[in-house]
Scaffold this motif. Structure first.
Motif, PDB file in Angstrom:
ATOM      1  N   UNK A 224       0.810  -1.216   0.000  1.00  0.00           N
ATOM      2  CA  UNK A 224       0.000   0.000   0.000  1.00  0.00           C
ATOM      3  C   UNK A 224       0.847   1.271   0.000  1.00  0.00           C
ATOM      4  N   UNK A 225       1.769   1.373  -0.939  1.00  0.00           N
ATOM      5  CA  UNK A 225       2.430   2.658  -1.170  1.00  0.00           C
ATOM      6  C   UNK A 225       2.621   2.860  -2.670  1.00  0.00           C
ATOM      7  N   UNK A 226       2.890   4.113  -3.035  1.00  0.00           N
ATOM      8  CA  UNK A 226       2.935   4.471  -4.450  1.00  0.00           C
ATOM      9  C   UNK A 226       4.268   4.053  -5.078  1.00  0.00           C
ATOM     10  N   UNK A 227       4.259   4.054  -6.405  1.00  0.00           N
ATOM     11  CA  UNK A 227       5.492   3.719  -7.125  1.00  0.00           C
ATOM     12  C   UNK A 227       6.552   4.791  -6.892  1.00  0.00           C
ATOM     13  N   UNK A 228       6.103   6.058  -6.688  1.00  0.00           N
ATOM     14  CA  UNK A 228       7.058   7.128  -6.400  1.00  0.00           C
ATOM     15  C   UNK A 228       7.735   6.888  -5.052  1.00  0.00           C
ATOM     16  N   UNK A 229       6.955   6.450  -4.072  1.00  0.00           N
ATOM     17  CA  UNK A 229       7.526   6.154  -2.755  1.00  0.00           C
ATOM     18  C   UNK A 229       8.525   4.992  -2.845  1.00  0.00           C
ATOM     19  N   UNK A 230       8.157   4.024  -3.642  1.00  0.00           N
ATOM     20  CA  UNK A 230       9.045   2.863  -3.790  1.00  0.00           C
ATOM     21  C   UNK A 230      10.349   3.263  -4.486  1.00  0.00           C
ATOM     22  N   UNK A 231      10.245   4.131  -5.501  1.00  0.00           N
ATOM     23  CA  UNK A 231      11.451   4.566  -6.210  1.00  0.00           C
ATOM     24  C   UNK A 231      12.323   5.435  -5.310  1.00  0.00           C
ATOM     25  N   UNK A 232      11.660   6.235  -4.456  1.00  0.00           N
ATOM     26  CA  UNK A 232      12.415   7.043  -3.495  1.00  0.00           C
ATOM     27  C   UNK A 232      13.194   6.140  -2.542  1.00  0.00           C
ATOM     28  N   UNK A 233      12.539   5.065  -2.116  1.00  0.00           N
ATOM     29  CA  UNK A 233      13.210   4.103  -1.241  1.00  0.00           C
ATOM     30  C   UNK A 233      14.386   3.447  -1.963  1.00  0.00           C
ATOM     31  N   UNK A 234      14.192   3.140  -3.236  1.00  0.00           N
ATOM     32  CA  UNK A 234      15.283   2.518  -4.009  1.00  0.00           C
ATOM     33  C   UNK A 234      16.516   3.417  -4.026  1.00  0.00           C
ATOM     34  N   UNK A 251      12.886   2.193   6.734  1.00  0.00           N
ATOM     35  CA  UNK A 251      11.680   2.578   5.998  1.00  0.00           C
ATOM     36  C   UNK A 251      10.479   1.768   6.491  1.00  0.00           C
ATOM     37  N   UNK A 252      10.687   0.461   6.655  1.00  0.00           N
ATOM     38  CA  UNK A 252       9.597  -0.405   7.108  1.00  0.00           C
ATOM     39  C   UNK A 252       9.157  -0.037   8.523  1.00  0.00           C
ATOM     40  N   UNK A 253      10.107   0.267   9.391  1.00  0.00           N
ATOM     41  CA  UNK A 253       9.767   0.636  10.767  1.00  0.00           C
ATOM     42  C   UNK A 253       9.045   1.975  10.816  1.00  0.00           C
TER      43      UNK A 253
END
Length: 258
Positions: A224-234, A251-253
């Motif tokens: 339940x997060x956006x692709x932008x959030x995922x790319x930021x995490x990457x 990030x998970x915590x």
């Protein structure tokens, strides 16, 4: 008796000369010469016999020494040749054993890779990962021609397996979610990143370019997060480098708590 023609003295005609005046007695002198000559001849005969005896003795001694030396040299030569033959046979035997072992290794590897090749050629990559996971440990997977592709696709397969496991539970632990996300980023690093050390064929590269957006969508929907959030995490976890698990866990915590 003989009368000396020089002094008139009488003496034995066998004498070589007159004992009184020294006048030569031809008959006696000739007899004396013959006697001396005969003695010399006898001495020479004796010398020849002794020389022959000495020669024969020396010859026998030489022959004994020669034969003994020949036997010793022959024995040493035989030992050296035998050692060389044994060494060659031993080395040859070792080489044959090594070659036989290598042939058996290739045969064994081939018996496994034939299954893997068939699944790879059929595009059954999920099943390929399952079979190799079962076979791994029995055989050296690193020698397989499609090893790099297998490891790359395995990262996708493991990520999806972890997501499926998480979705099957009501409340999965944060570290389990972090592990699944880290696997997804690892899949990117292995198959898409310019820093990847894995080698793929053009067709394999194209497949991963198609699979990566699908995996991103699956991860975002699952957590339940956006692709932008995922790319930021990457980018936060290392961008094109190997993903930093600590950053992923933070990030998970931040999102789900400890």
């Amino acid at each position: 008796m003989k009368t000396c023609s020089n002094c008139g003295g009488s003496y034995d005609e066998k004498e070589p000369k007159c004992p009184y005046c020294g006048m030569i007695n031809e008959v006696g002198a000739e007899n004396e010469y013959k006697d001396k000559l005969n003695r010399i001849r006898k001495d020479l005969d004796n010398v020849d016999e002794l020389a022959v005896i000495d020669y024969k003795s020396e010859l026998r001694a030489f022959l004994k020494m020669f034969i003994t030396t020949l036997l010793v040299v022959g024995f040493i030569a035989i030992m050296i040749v035998s050692a060389q033959i044994s060494k060659r046979e031993g080395a040859g035997g070792g080489e044959r054993k090594a070659m036989d072992a290598k042939i058996e290794e290739i045969k064994t590897l081939r018996s496994y890779t034939e299954k893997w090749d068939a699944l790879y050629d059929a595009g059954k990559y999920d099943e390929m990962c399952d079979v190799i996971a079962t076979d791994n440990g029995k055989i050296n997977v690193y020698d397989w021609q499609h090893y790099d592709f297998y490891k790359g696709y395995e990262a996708y397969y493991d990520t999806r397996s972890k997501i499926a496991e998480i979705l099957s539970k009501d409340n999965a632990a944060t570290y389990i979610k972090a592990d699944a996300i880290h696997h997804a980023l690892y899949a990117y690093y292995m198959t898409i990143s310019s820093k990847s050390t894995y080698k793929f064929t053009p067709a394999e590269k194209e497949l991963f370019k198609e699979e990566w957006p699908k995996l991103v969508k699956e991860v975002c929907e699952a957590f339940d997060f956006t692709e932008e959030e995922f790319d930021t995490l990457r980018i936060r976890a290392g961008s094109d480098s190997y993903p930093d698990y600590t950053e992923v866990n933070h990030f998970a915590e931040e999102r789900w708590g400890k």
